[in-house]
Design a protein around this motif. Structure first.
Motif, PDB file in Angstrom:
ATOM      1  N   ASP A 183      -1.226 -10.124   0.586  1.00  0.00           N
ATOM      2  CA  ASP A 183      -0.045  -9.647   0.595  1.00  0.00           C
ATOM      3  C   ASP A 183       0.428  -8.984  -0.741  1.00  0.00           C
ATOM      4  O   ASP A 183       0.908  -7.849  -0.791  1.00  0.00           O
ATOM      5  CB  ASP A 183       1.324 -10.590   1.313  1.00  0.00           C
ATOM      6  CG  ASP A 183       0.828 -10.850   2.634  1.00  0.00           C
ATOM      7  OD1 ASP A 183       0.459 -10.118   3.208  1.00  0.00           O
ATOM      8  OD2 ASP A 183       1.295 -12.299   2.881  1.00  0.00           O
ATOM      9  N   HIS A 210       6.528  -3.951   4.146  1.00  0.00           N
ATOM     10  CA  HIS A 210       5.940  -4.902   4.871  1.00  0.00           C
ATOM     11  C   HIS A 210       5.303  -5.943   4.353  1.00  0.00           C
ATOM     12  O   HIS A 210       5.516  -7.263   4.545  1.00  0.00           O
ATOM     13  CB  HIS A 210       4.666  -4.070   5.606  1.00  0.00           C
ATOM     14  CG  HIS A 210       4.083  -5.080   6.654  1.00  0.00           C
ATOM     15  ND1 HIS A 210       4.744  -5.391   7.879  1.00  0.00           N
ATOM     16  CD2 HIS A 210       2.995  -5.759   6.941  1.00  0.00           C
ATOM     17  CE1 HIS A 210       3.847  -6.478   8.561  1.00  0.00           C
ATOM     18  NE2 HIS A 210       2.831  -6.572   7.911  1.00  0.00           N
ATOM     19  N   GLU A 233       6.239   2.101   3.775  1.00  0.00           N
ATOM     20  CA  GLU A 233       6.039   1.237   4.694  1.00  0.00           C
ATOM     21  C   GLU A 233       5.189  -0.065   4.508  1.00  0.00           C
ATOM     22  O   GLU A 233       5.642  -1.389   4.460  1.00  0.00           O
ATOM     23  CB  GLU A 233       5.494   1.779   5.981  1.00  0.00           C
ATOM     24  CG  GLU A 233       5.716   0.844   7.138  1.00  0.00           C
ATOM     25  CD  GLU A 233       5.314   1.642   8.585  1.00  0.00           C
ATOM     26  OE1 GLU A 233       5.075   1.043   9.764  1.00  0.00           O
ATOM     27  OE2 GLU A 233       5.068   2.791   8.470  1.00  0.00           O
ATOM     28  N   HIS A 281       8.472  -8.414   2.714  1.00  0.00           N
ATOM     29  CA  HIS A 281       8.845  -9.195   3.565  1.00  0.00           C
ATOM     30  C   HIS A 281       8.226 -10.580   3.731  1.00  0.00           C
ATOM     31  O   HIS A 281       8.880 -11.478   4.158  1.00  0.00           O
ATOM     32  CB  HIS A 281       9.439  -8.597   4.698  1.00  0.00           C
ATOM     33  CG  HIS A 281      10.209  -7.560   4.941  1.00  0.00           C
ATOM     34  ND1 HIS A 281      11.662  -7.892   4.608  1.00  0.00           N
ATOM     35  CD2 HIS A 281      10.142  -6.186   5.316  1.00  0.00           C
ATOM     36  CE1 HIS A 281      12.257  -6.872   4.687  1.00  0.00           C
ATOM     37  NE2 HIS A 281      11.628  -5.683   5.320  1.00  0.00           N
ATOM     38  N   LYS A 282       6.988 -10.550   3.199  1.00  0.00           N
ATOM     39  CA  LYS A 282       6.136 -11.780   3.550  1.00  0.00           C
ATOM     40  C   LYS A 282       6.014 -12.479   2.054  1.00  0.00           C
ATOM     41  O   LYS A 282       5.410 -13.450   1.780  1.00  0.00           O
ATOM     42  CB  LYS A 282       4.648 -11.211   3.772  1.00  0.00           C
ATOM     43  CG  LYS A 282       4.528 -10.937   5.005  1.00  0.00           C
ATOM     44  CD  LYS A 282       3.045 -10.349   5.611  1.00  0.00           C
ATOM     45  CE  LYS A 282       3.015  -9.956   6.893  1.00  0.00           C
ATOM     46  NZ  LYS A 282       1.698  -9.753   7.356  1.00  0.00           N
TER      47      LYS A 282
END
Length: 1418
Positions: A329, A371, A367, A374-375
């Motif tokens: 991530d 994405h 994006e 948020h992790k």
């Protein structure tokens, strides 16, 4: 050593060799008997006993040997063998450790290694993991055994059985497997210890949170852990492979990280935390330098940097991370960030990024960043990248949230490490301040200014914060100060084409706002020239052009056309720049010749579509829609304007934020408040008006609307405050006063409302709405007064309501349906009164109202009212009937007026049904009654057809068909409950229905449900009382009725039911002599008789209750009223039941007159009774009434001195009461008293004879016994007294109490002794009475009185004190006792209290005179 000992020891050794253990034991024993301290003998004895199975003796022998010589090996070897056979593994382990120590001292490496091998094998088989690790530690270099064991030769792996110490040799010459095994054990133990201790501590009272407990436990475990040292040994071990070293280093890294986060930043452990942090950082730096693929190390390295900008983290580090950890991530986040900014995401060494991400140019990197963000909720870098991304996209709301969250993450990281993160926090604060400046300005500027000032205090030249301060000053209209700030930024960035050129533009705009458009236009023109040469700056060009146009607009009419051209140019540069459309709309609306409102409106619409923050365009649009009465569009514009300025919460999720921000467009909030109020959405309407008032607290109209919506929402106290504030702001506005009066009416303050409405009408006499409200208020006041049983006041209020209606009819023809509704309601309530205080006023008022009605009834009522309607005031009852008929005509007229909707028509039909049903109830049975009831049913059905979801209409239909059509009635009640299952009234009606139709179980359930829904609903309690009566539960019944009459809105019929039950209960209760118990019946009957003045039963019962409390005159009046009502009713129907009631009433009235001293009136009443009752009858009740009348007539004649007539009446009573013992006993006594009163010896003897004969016939005739004893006392005939009282005195205490509950015999005996002058004997009798009845206060007062007469004041005081202590709650006892206490204590205050409590009793006055006389003597 003697030869004997040697021989014995030799024999023992030989016996052991030959396994003759008993002989060996004997030999060793012989040695010990001769030489107890012989070491070898103890060893031989221990071995022999061991082999013989005597383990205890063996252990003792070995222990003794060890005690004698602990450094000898034999005893330790023997006891080790013993423990091994016994499987005492812990003791065996201890023995082996001692052996290993002995071999260590003896430098016997082989024996020591063998012993340690046994110890290791033992712990592996029968030990815990920690015990295994302890013995494995013996093989490590830190062990004390290691120097000796290291002398062993290297192991021969090809021949492991060549030596007995292969295991030890292998461990000594390669300790790596041992280290790995120990580490594995320690890791498992620490994990289990932390888990178990956390679970245990969480169960404690007042325990901290799970995370806090885990840190505390981890600090204890990790702080004392041996794992770091073991990890270091593994990493430095020559036999360790690189992979093992890397994994061990990762374990050490995580172990130190956990400890670092668990240690506190302050206190005694702060220094240790700093040391651990340094060690951890060294580990991380080395791993990053060597590019070891441990993601935790890299993340610690990256997240631990205190960089002011993201570039400060090192883009090369980002690229290396992406290369080493592709697909994670964080890797996706960093790759997205680099790609978003057009930077390469691969190292110079690599030909390919190897990041596993799609690197095509059309990839949505933003994006991907979000994405991944948020992790990564605990990453500082992720928060910084996401916050910067949101800010660049002008998504200030999300940027603000991320910056706040990132700041908290940085603080948390700072607490877990020793890094301050000052630069990181500053970076987050810069983003936070910038977002607060631009998020729905100026709502967050106060908070933004605090953040910006704190940064500028440390960094005065921070460009972004300086720009933010300038914007804040602009919104505060501090244009001069703002210009200074922007000039400073321009000077700091002289050639900058981003913030520098923007600062110059803002400075010029400040100049324009400072009323210097010429200078501003010159500066803006120069900036426009610069911007026009830049690509991708269309929005900046449009804004600057528009501002330049504003400068020319402010120059006056001569600059308007130039301004217009700049506005057009601005839109050419950026067709989505909304302010230019607003300015063009103003130009078309105000300056264009001729004005072009259509084009102006289009411009305003376009501006508002592009940006809802264009308040001027929105306001002009809303005004235009309002003029066209397009209220839905007004709401749309207002709501979108509010959303454009942030809505209620100013763009924040916290609802409490609504209380902190001022609205930018107050007009939008006002418009929204009006719309929501009209839709009956009161909560949002209140909020809208409150927000509007923040902008202008002096806005009288907003206060007025706020008060109105408060009142409609039922928040009356707040409504009153708001409306009073509106009055203060504009005292001439009567609307505020009207709303205030309406609130007072709704809160039940009817008098205050009347005063307010009257005051308004004094200045505005023809305001129909005020007149209607005043009429309604008078009506509501009348109903409230009627509930409180103020019938005269209620009558006046209803009349006042009708008069106000007449005034309204004369003033206006509007509101006719509402007007007739109020008038008809007032008429109906007047018709329910049984008596009128001012009948003339009622008649004249209703006559005026009747003039507006047709003399002929409506078509539907023609069969019911055939004659022209008129008022009959011949009597109160006839006037009430006329008023009811007028109410019917009024309701009918109201229905004929039609209605605007079905709801109003249904209401009119329901009202007609109610009044017709009431009319049917008072009519005599016949066709007219049936017609009225049928019409009522028809109207109820019409109401239901028009409004089928109104439960009141269904309940009314059930009531009207209560007994005639029970199935329909039940269906109606159940349908009403389906609509509103929480209606206590409907449940009570259903309960009465079930009770009427003999289903008490269902009735009980229905009443119980009503009680739960509304405990103050009286009818539910009345129903429970009726059921209890039906089940012969008199105590429960009385309790239910008693509770029902105490409720705020009691049921009138319950008053009579309760009074009847209480009166009957007290009549049969024993030892009842207090008036307090009967007073509730007195009060409820008094109010009932005022309401139902034609109820003969209530008047009659009221008279009897008055008799019980000694109010004879009031009782006489009540029974006379009952007699007059019965007489009228009997004349109409000649019902024999009414005749009997009439007769009983005369009997009771005669008795009351007799009690009041009116003997002649009493005799006249009894004469009426005697004339109505036949003398020859077999009916027992008639004979009883006759006997009562004759007896009382005889007593009245006796009082009047007509002794002959008295004798005749008494003799007649004796004849009539042959079967009534009670009356007969009284008649005998009265006859004897009459004979005694004649005064002749013959008469007195005859009197005694009558009494003796009566006693002989009825030995329990206490009246005769007392009378006979009294005669004996009067004639000093002791024998007669003894004869009269002997039987009573011989009875037991319980039997005597049953026959003489009032203590009359005791009283007679005391009087007898007092008449003989024997006061001590009288006291003795009183004392016995007190002992027999210690709870009776009457006997105690009697004894206290006698003690005072005998001069024994102390005894009297003691008796009276005990009496007052036992009867504190009994007011009657206090009244009776206080006079005696005053005499005993010679206390004037008590004597005055006695007079105050019972001013009608002589005893109080006598005690006061006595005490004052005594005090005067002193």
């Amino acid at each position: 050593m003697s030869a004997f000992v040697k021989t014995k020891l030799k024999n023992a050794r030989e016996a052991l060799g030959k396994k003759k253990y008993d002989l060996a034991r004997d030999a060793a024993t012989d040695v010990l008997s001769y030489e107890p301290e012989n070491y070898n003998a103890h060893v031989f004895l221990g071995l022999a006993c061991l082999e013989l199975g005597d383990s205890d003796q063996s252990e003792q022998a070995y222990r003794k040997a060890i005690e004698l010589n602990p450094d000898q090996v034999l005893a330790w070897q023997g006891i080790a063998k013993l423990y091994e056979r016994k499987e005492s593994w812990d003791q065996y382990s201890d023995a082996l450790e001692h052996l290993a120590q002995l071999f260590l001292k003896g430098n016997d490496a082989t024996k020591c290694a063998e012993t340690i091998q046994k110890l290791v094998d033992l712990r592996r088989s029968h030990g815990t993991p920690s015990q295994i690790s302890e013995v494995l530690y013996f093989y490590l270099p830190d062990s004390t055994y290691y120097p000796l064991l290291s002398t062993l030769p290297p192991p021969d792996a090809t021949n492991p059985t060549s030596t007995t110490t292969f295991q030890a040799q292998a461990a000594i010459h390669n300790s790596l497997p041992i280290l790995e095994e120990i580490i594995s054990i320690y890791e498992r133990e620490e994990e289990a210890a932390i888990k178990n201790e956390v679970e245990r501590r969480r169960t404690r009272l007042g325990a901290a949170g799970p995370e806090q407990i885990k840190r505390e436990v981890g600090r204890e475990v990790w702080g004392s852990s041996k794992l770091p040292a073991l990890y270091n040994e593994v990493m430095s071990h020559p036999n360790a492979a690189d992979e093992l070293r890397r994994s061990t280093e990762s374990k050490l890294l995580r172990h130190r990280q956990q400890l670092l986060q668990a240690l506190p930043s302050t206190g005694e452990l702060a220094a240790r935390k700093a040391k651990i942090a340094s060690e951890l950082q060294d580990l991380v730096n080395g791993m990053v330098l060597l590019e070891i693929p441990d993601e935790v190390a890299w993340l610690i390295y990256i997240e631990g940097k205190d960089a002011l900008t993201i570039d400060g983290y090192g883009l090369d580090i980002f690229r290396k991370y992406i290369r080493i950890f592709p697909g994670t991530d964080m890797s996706k986040l960093l790759h997205g960030y680099l790609a978003y900014h057009g930077l390469p995401s691969k190292d110079e060494e690599d030909g390919d990024s190897g990041d596993g991400l799609d690197s095509e140019r059309d990839e949505d990197y933003a994006e991907a960043i979000l994405h991944a963000f948020h992790k990564l909720p605990n990453s500082i870098v992720a928060h910084r990248i996401a916050a910067e991304l949101y800010e660049q996209d002008n998504d200030y709301e999300n940027a603000l949230k991320v910056a706040e969250s990132g700041y908290e993450v940085a603080q948390r990281h700072g607490r877990n490490t020793v890094t301050d993160f000052s630069n990181v926090k500053k970076a987050f604060n810069i983003i936070l301040g910038t977002c607060l400046v631009h998020l729905f300005p100026p709502k967050h500027h106060t908070r933004a200014l605090g953040v910006i000032n704190s940064i500028l205090a440390e960094d005065p030249d921070n460009i972004r914060c300086l720009m933010g301060r300038g914007y804040i000053l602009q919104y505060s209209n501090k244009w001069g100060e703002a210009k200074v700030v922007f000039d400073k930024v321009a000077s700091l960035l002289p050639g900058d084409l981003d913030d520098g050129i923007r600062a110059q533009e803002e400075a010029a705009w400040c100049t324009r706002q400072s009323q210097d458009p010429d200078s501003a236009s010159k500066a803006l023109s120069a900036i426009v020239d610069i911007l026009d040469g830049l690509d991708g700056r269309e929005t900046d060009q449009a804004r600057c052009r528009w501002r330049l146009g504003q400068c020319f607009w402010n120059m006056g009419d001569h600059g308007r056309e130039e301004a217009y051209r700049h506005f057009i140019t601005s839109l050419k540069r950026s067709p989505e720049f909304a302010p230019a459309f607003t300015s063009l709309g103003i130009y078309y609306a105000e300056f264009s010749s001729p004005p072009d409102p259509k084009r102006a409106n289009k411009c305003f619409q376009k501006a508002f579509e592009l940006d809802p923050r264009e308040g001027e365009a929105a306001r002009r649009l809303a005004e235009g829609f309002a003029e066209e009465r397009e209220w839905d569009l007004v709401e749309v514009v207002a709501q979108r304007t509010i959303d454009g300025e942030g809505g209620v919460n100013a763009g924040l999720e916290n609802a409490a934020a609504a209380s902190r921000y001022l609205p930018v467009n107050a007009w939008a909030w006002k418009a929204l408040g009006v719309v929501e109020m009209n839709r009956q959405h009161y909560a949002p309407a209140i909020q809208a008006f409150q927000i509007a008032l923040r902008t202008d607290a002096e806005d009288q109209l907003s206060w007025l609307r706020l008060g109105e919506v408060y009142s409609k929402a039922g928040r009356y106290e707040a409504a009153i405050k708001a409306l009073k504030r509106a009055q203060e702001l504009n005292s001439d506005d009567w609307i505020a006063s009207y709303f205030l009066g309406d609130v007072e009416r709704q809160t039940g303050q009817y008098q205050a409302a009347i005063v307010i409405f009257t005051a308004i009408l004094s200045k505005h006499p023809h305001e129909t709405k005020v007149l209607l409200s005043l009429a309604q208020t008078y009506f509501d006041l009348g109903r409230a007064e009627l509930v409180a049983f103020f019938t005269a006041r209620a009558e006046a209020s209803f009349v006042a309501s009708i008069k106000t209606v007449l005034r309204l009819m004369q003033a206006s023809s509007g509101y006719r349906r509402l007007v007739w509704k109020v008038a008809a309601d007032a008429l109906y309530q007047l018709s329910q009164l049984s008596a009128f205080t001012d009948a003339d006023d009622v008649l004249s008022t209703v006559t005026q109202l009747s003039g507006f009605l047709s003399e002929q009834p409506s078509e539907r009522l023609k069969e019911l009212f055939t004659a022209p309607h008129g008022l009959d005031a011949s009597s109160d009852s006839m006037l009430a009937l006329s008023l009811l008929e007028t109410a019917i005509f009024s309701y009918s007229y109201r229905a004929s007026l039609g209605a605007l909707d079905d709801t109003a028509s249904a209401s009119a039909s329901h009202d007609l049904g109610v009044v017709l049903f009431s009319y049917a109830q008072i009519l005599s049975e016949g066709r007219k009654q049936d017609l009225a009831r049928q019409e009522a049913v028809v109207y109820f059905k019409e109401a239901i057809a028009l409004d089928p979801i109104n439960d009141i209409y269904w309940s009314a239909l059930g009531t009207v068909m209560f007994s005639s059509q029970p199935k329909i009635a039940q269906h109606a009640y159940i349908r009403a409950l389906e609509i509103d299952s929480r209606s206590a009234a409907t449940w009570s009606n259903l309960g009465l229905f079930y009770l009427h139709h003999n289903d008490p179980q269902l009735a009980t359930e229905a009443f119980y449900k009503a009680q739960i829904l509304d405990p103050d609903y009286a009818m539910a309690w009345v129903g429970r009382g009726l059921i209890a009566t039906l089940e012969n539960k008199e105590i429960e019944s009385r309790a239910f009725f008693e509770h029902s009459i105490s409720l705020p809105t009691p049921v009138l019929d319950a008053d009579v039911a309760f009074a009847t039950r209480l009166f009957l209960h007290l009549r049969i209760a024993k030892n009842h002599n207090s008036h307090d118990a009967i007073f509730p019946a007195f009060f409820v009957l008094e109010r009932f008789c005022k309401q139902r003045s034609q109820d003969a039963y209530a008047w009659h019962l009221f008279g009897l209750v008055c008799e019980s409390i000694g109010q004879y005159e009031l009782g006489i009046a009540a029974i006379e009223r009952a007699i007059s009502i019965l007489e009228v009713a009997y004349e109409e129907s000649e019902d024999p039941i009414l005749e009997r009631r009439f007769t009983i009433a005369h009997v009771n009235m005669g008795r009351l007159r007799l009690s009041s001293g009116d003997c002649e009136g009493a005799l006249a009443a009894f004469q009426v009774v005697l004339s109505l009752l036949p003398e020859d009858t077999e009916d027992q009740s008639t004979r009883s009434l006759l006997a009562q009348a004759q007896l009382c007539a005889g007593l009245a004649s006796f009082k009047l001195g007509s002794l002959e007539e008295a004798l005749q009446f008494c003799e007649s009573a004796l004849e009539s009461s042959a079967d009534d013992t009670t009356i007969r006993n009284h008649a005998v006594v009265v006859l004897a008293q009459t004979l005694w009163a004649i005064g002749t010896d013959e008469g007195r003897e005859s009197a005694k004879g009558q009494l003796l004969q009566s006693i002989e016939t009825d030995p329990e005739n206490l009246l005769a016994i007392n009378a006979l004893a009294g005669m004996g006392i009067l004639t000093d005939d002791d024998s007669l007294v003894d004869a009269a009282l002997s039987e009573i005195l011989s009875l037991s205490i319980q039997e005597r109490q049953e026959r003489d509950p009032a203590g009359d015999v005791t009283y007679l005996l005391i009087q007898h002794h007092l008449s003989q002058g024997d006061i001590m004997q009288a006291i003795s009798v009183a004392q016995k009475s007190v002992l027999a009845h210690p709870s009776h206060s009457k006997h105690k007062r009697q004894l206290a009185t006698l003690s005072l007469q005998a001069g024994d004041v102390s005894s009297a005081q003691a008796i009276l004190s005990s009496l007052s202590a036992s009867s504190e709650e009994d007011l009657t006892q206090t009244r009776e006792s206080v006079a005696l206490q005053a005499i005993a204590e010679e206390n004037a205050r008590l004597a005055e209290k006695a007079v105050m409590l019972t001013p009608w009793k002589e005893m109080g006055w006598q005690s006061l005179s006595y005490v004052r006389a005594k005090n005067a003597e002193v």
